[in-house]
Write an enzyme that holds these catalytic residues in place. Sequence first.
Site, PDB file in Angstrom:
ATOM      1  N   SER A 137     132.843  70.094 126.534  1.00  0.00           N
ATOM      2  CA  SER A 137     131.700  70.818 127.091  1.00  0.00           C
ATOM      3  C   SER A 137     132.070  72.150 127.728  1.00  0.00           C
ATOM      4  O   SER A 137     131.187  72.916 128.115  1.00  0.00           O
ATOM      5  CB  SER A 137     131.001  69.952 128.141  1.00  0.00           C
ATOM      6  OG  SER A 137     130.703  68.695 127.575  1.00  0.00           O
ATOM      7  N   ASP A 189     123.958  61.385 123.882  1.00  0.00           N
ATOM      8  CA  ASP A 189     124.359  62.198 125.038  1.00  0.00           C
ATOM      9  C   ASP A 189     125.252  61.332 125.911  1.00  0.00           C
ATOM     10  O   ASP A 189     125.091  60.125 125.981  1.00  0.00           O
ATOM     11  CB  ASP A 189     123.118  62.628 125.832  1.00  0.00           C
ATOM     12  CG  ASP A 189     123.428  63.694 126.859  1.00  0.00           C
ATOM     13  OD1 ASP A 189     122.931  64.822 126.718  1.00  0.00           O
ATOM     14  OD2 ASP A 189     124.198  63.392 127.824  1.00  0.00           O
ATOM     15  N   HIS A 194     118.904  63.342 130.642  1.00  0.00           N
ATOM     16  CA  HIS A 194     119.042  64.008 131.941  1.00  0.00           C
ATOM     17  C   HIS A 194     117.684  64.150 132.637  1.00  0.00           C
ATOM     18  O   HIS A 194     117.592  64.010 133.840  1.00  0.00           O
ATOM     19  CB  HIS A 194     119.665  65.404 131.748  1.00  0.00           C
ATOM     20  CG  HIS A 194     121.069  65.326 131.264  1.00  0.00           C
ATOM     21  ND1 HIS A 194     122.131  65.255 132.115  1.00  0.00           N
ATOM     22  CD2 HIS A 194     121.595  65.297 130.026  1.00  0.00           C
ATOM     23  CE1 HIS A 194     123.251  65.187 131.416  1.00  0.00           C
ATOM     24  NE2 HIS A 194     122.951  65.218 130.130  1.00  0.00           N
ATOM     25  N   ASP A 216     114.596  65.448 126.173  1.00  0.00           N
ATOM     26  CA  ASP A 216     115.918  64.811 126.185  1.00  0.00           C
ATOM     27  C   ASP A 216     115.771  63.318 126.401  1.00  0.00           C
ATOM     28  O   ASP A 216     115.774  62.834 127.533  1.00  0.00           O
ATOM     29  CB  ASP A 216     116.770  65.427 127.283  1.00  0.00           C
ATOM     30  CG  ASP A 216     118.125  64.735 127.389  1.00  0.00           C
ATOM     31  OD1 ASP A 216     118.506  63.984 126.451  1.00  0.00           O
ATOM     32  OD2 ASP A 216     118.800  64.943 128.418  1.00  0.00           O
ATOM     33  N   CYS A 239     124.255  68.830 129.502  1.00  0.00           N
ATOM     34  CA  CYS A 239     123.370  68.084 128.623  1.00  0.00           C
ATOM     35  C   CYS A 239     123.756  68.308 127.160  1.00  0.00           C
ATOM     36  O   CYS A 239     123.703  69.424 126.651  1.00  0.00           O
ATOM     37  CB  CYS A 239     121.923  68.531 128.864  1.00  0.00           C
ATOM     38  SG  CYS A 239     120.797  67.803 127.687  1.00  0.00           S
TER      39      CYS A 239
END
Lengths: 378, 625
Positions: free
Chosen positions: B327, B366, B376, B351, B390
């Site tokens: 990330s 995720d 999230h 999401d 995310c």
Amino acid sequence: MAEYLRRMPLSGETFQSRSTLWSFLKLDPWLFGGLVVLAGFGLTVLNSAVDGSSAAIQRQSIYLLIGFIVMLVAAQIPVYRYARLAPWMYLAGMLSLIAVLVIGVGAKGAQRWLALGGFRFQPSEIMKLAVPLTIAWYLAKRSLPPNPKYVAATLFLMGLPAVFIFLQPDLGTAILVAVSGFFVLFLAGLSWRYIATALTLVLVSLWPLWSFVMKDYQRQRVLTLLNPESDRLGAGWNIIQSKTAIGSGGWSGKGYMQGTQSLLDFLPESNTDFIIAVLAEEYGLHGVLWLVLLYLFICLRGFWISYNASSTYGRLVAASITLTFFVYVFVNMGMVAGILPVVGVPLPLVSAGGTSIVTLLAGFGILMAISQDKRQVN
Amino acid sequence: MAADRNLLKDPHREGRIFAERLVIALVVFTVMLGVIVIRYYHLQIVDHAIYATQSDQNRLQTQPLPPRRGLIRDRAGRLIAENEPSFVLSVVVERTGGLDTILERLKRIVDLTDDDIEAFQKRRPSTRPYAPVPLKFRISEEDRARIAVNSHILPGVEIEAQLIRAYPLADLFAHAVGYVGRINERELQTLPEGPYEGTFHIGKTGIEKYYENVLLGQAGVQTVETDARGRIMRLVEKTPPVPGGDLVLSLDVDLQLAAAQALDGKRGAVVAIDPRDGGVLALYSSPSFDPNDFVNGISYQKYGELRDSPDVPLFNRALQGQYPPGSTVKPAIGLAGLHLGLVTAKTTIADPGWYMMPGDDRRYRDWVLRIRGTGHADRVDLHMAIAESCDVYFYDLARVMTVDRMHDFLKHFNLGSYTGVDTTNERPGVLPSSEWKLKNRGKPWYPGETLSVGIGQGYMLATPLQLALMTSALANRGYAYKPSLVASVDGVPNQPERLQLPEIEPSHWRTVIEGMEAVVHQRSGTAHAMAKGLKYRVASKTGTAQVIGIGQDEEYDEDDIAERHRNHGLFVAFAPIEAPTIAIAVIVENGGGSSAAVPVARAVMDAWLANPGKGAAREGVARSG
């Protein structure tokens, strides 16, 4: 030269008994003068070879002093007494040679010395004089030229000590002792046939001598002589360095006490066997020629004395001593210059070392005695 | 009998024979004398020049004077590589009078191994007579004293002083600075002879190798008169050596130490760069090793231990370790989205905790799904996507962007290519594109793979140094300086190369950096734990790199997985936000997640920012940019 000849002492028969200092001392002034100049020259060269070490110079001076005293004493002994003493000297020499093999002391794998209460001496040195004296004694009594029986006896007399010295082992001295005896035989009129036969024998025996008799180090020396570069850092080192020292001297040399080869220790044995390289480096060829002239003068005077000797014995002894002296010079200068194998032969009266000086000067003492001998032995 | 012999004697004949023989002897005598004189004439006159030269070669020695190797210091002037006098025990074989005896005696006095003696015997043939042959290096003070006391029974034994490279901080800079070692057989053949005359060491890795030409200096030479034993009698001529150039690094001992302590032997790496000039402030790979062991040749046993250790301490993770960045690339990809007009700061996406591509029923999960069982939030914008990392947001953005546009944008951050840092063994990482895949894998790009790249996984690989460089470009909002370890050579500063990003709207920068700020400073941020007691504002991004593949419906359970299969923890950060002076990248291998990396970065940044003396810009560089 004319002056030199004119002032030569007359031969025995017409010798006029003049009470000069020289005849009182029983010394030959020309020979004596030559030896003194040589000794002085030798000391000068040695002083540079030892880098001005006063202890070494003192020691050498003392040896020379002893040598000259021995010479003076030897000159006083009548020639016929040498003839009588010779066999006993020979006998004593042989006994001590045997003793050396049994209880001798030495270094580097060779037994060469006898220790007598803190004093060391080399019996082979005695033989350098005893052999010619004895052989001359043996032959002078006999009809000359010698017949085969006498030749055989003579060969035995010179061969026996040579073998014992060779066993020490000391090949160089063994050969020199044999050579000094051979000179007597040769001068006594050894038949050319024998000489030719002997030469053939020597040539034939070279191979077995090389293969079976010579030791490794002796073979190595011969090989090194033939090609010193083959072992630059080992056995060839000495020869390469001495040739470099001599060659770099040129005509006029690097100057007294300026020889880099000797002062920086590249030259091995620079104060003993290789001292001529120091002279050649520092004085150049012109110094070498002066030394050669000095030796030449002494030898010629020796031959003159032998030629004028009043007895066969005197003649043989005087000529043999002179020739042997010359052989020393030749072998030493030859080996240092790389044309002969390295055998331990000092440069007469220049190299440091007591025994050889005393023996040499004793020999010249006998020569003096012969020069002063007025009596016909026969 | 006696009478008989006398009767036969003929004195005249004897005299005549004698005279004749004497003449013959004289002739031979003259010939021999002639031979001698000719021989001496030949040596002294004809070949004089040859022997005169030989005599000079004998006495005059040309000795190389090795230069002092340049010193290496950190930015505060603390010594990192110096030259220590070291004592070498040698033997002049010709003067020992029996080598075996002397070696036996030496064995009783100092510690001599069979290896030492074997190496000594190998050196002997190439040494001239009366020259010392080295027997043992690095003789201790105590051994030296013992040899001195016993010198009377050790003829030919000598102790010589040499300058030997030393690294006083041992393992702290092993990977950053590298080390020197003895010149080996292969190097000897390729090296130019002159400059290395009298020098036995050469830079083998790292700065020591990269800056070899500067550090080496110039060999001097002296002509001396020596005796046969090689003792110097007189100096004839001398050209002194020129010492090697001294290096001042941008590295800082304190930051390096903070990194080492924080990593505490765990496998990992830290790279910190000053974004104002590209100077590398810290470069540490853990575990490390002691470079001093390599200087005079490491023992087989020690080398074997290092080579066979499962932690591969000789591997320079900071430069050679190519990891999936995870990330940590999200801010850059977010910036790309804004710049390309694919999203705005206000764009939100749904999401549910997973993502599905149109026309594909595979679920891309995720990372929060396992923890919360959901996404999230209902709708996630870029700020939240960065702050909370995310994945779903970036899956969608990546899909829209496509891999080749992503590649073209990230290329500006120097990902996927060498940074050109001034040291050896750097790896380039991988910044994938469809073209790259066709060329390297021989297969076309699948759209699903774009999603992995969007969260820094898949084919994407980067070294910690590249991540630090990327972070410093973010810190400067649009440009960076290529990293350099050496700040100045002999007082002359290195001019850094500038890395320029395309012109990007300041508001886009603001959006991304605010998201990065929220990572620590917002309660929901993934590295909020770091905010405690923090005296400066930091913009950062956490990252996690998968080591093993997880099936789409499998769950990653840390406790069930072998330690070496756990995820790598990553963290990139810069601070202070408004005027950044440090950009850092940290990786902790198999740390489980970024939480292992965050404290390491904190420790290093604290060491830099909490210290009033630090953080000063390098003179003449920052202002020029």
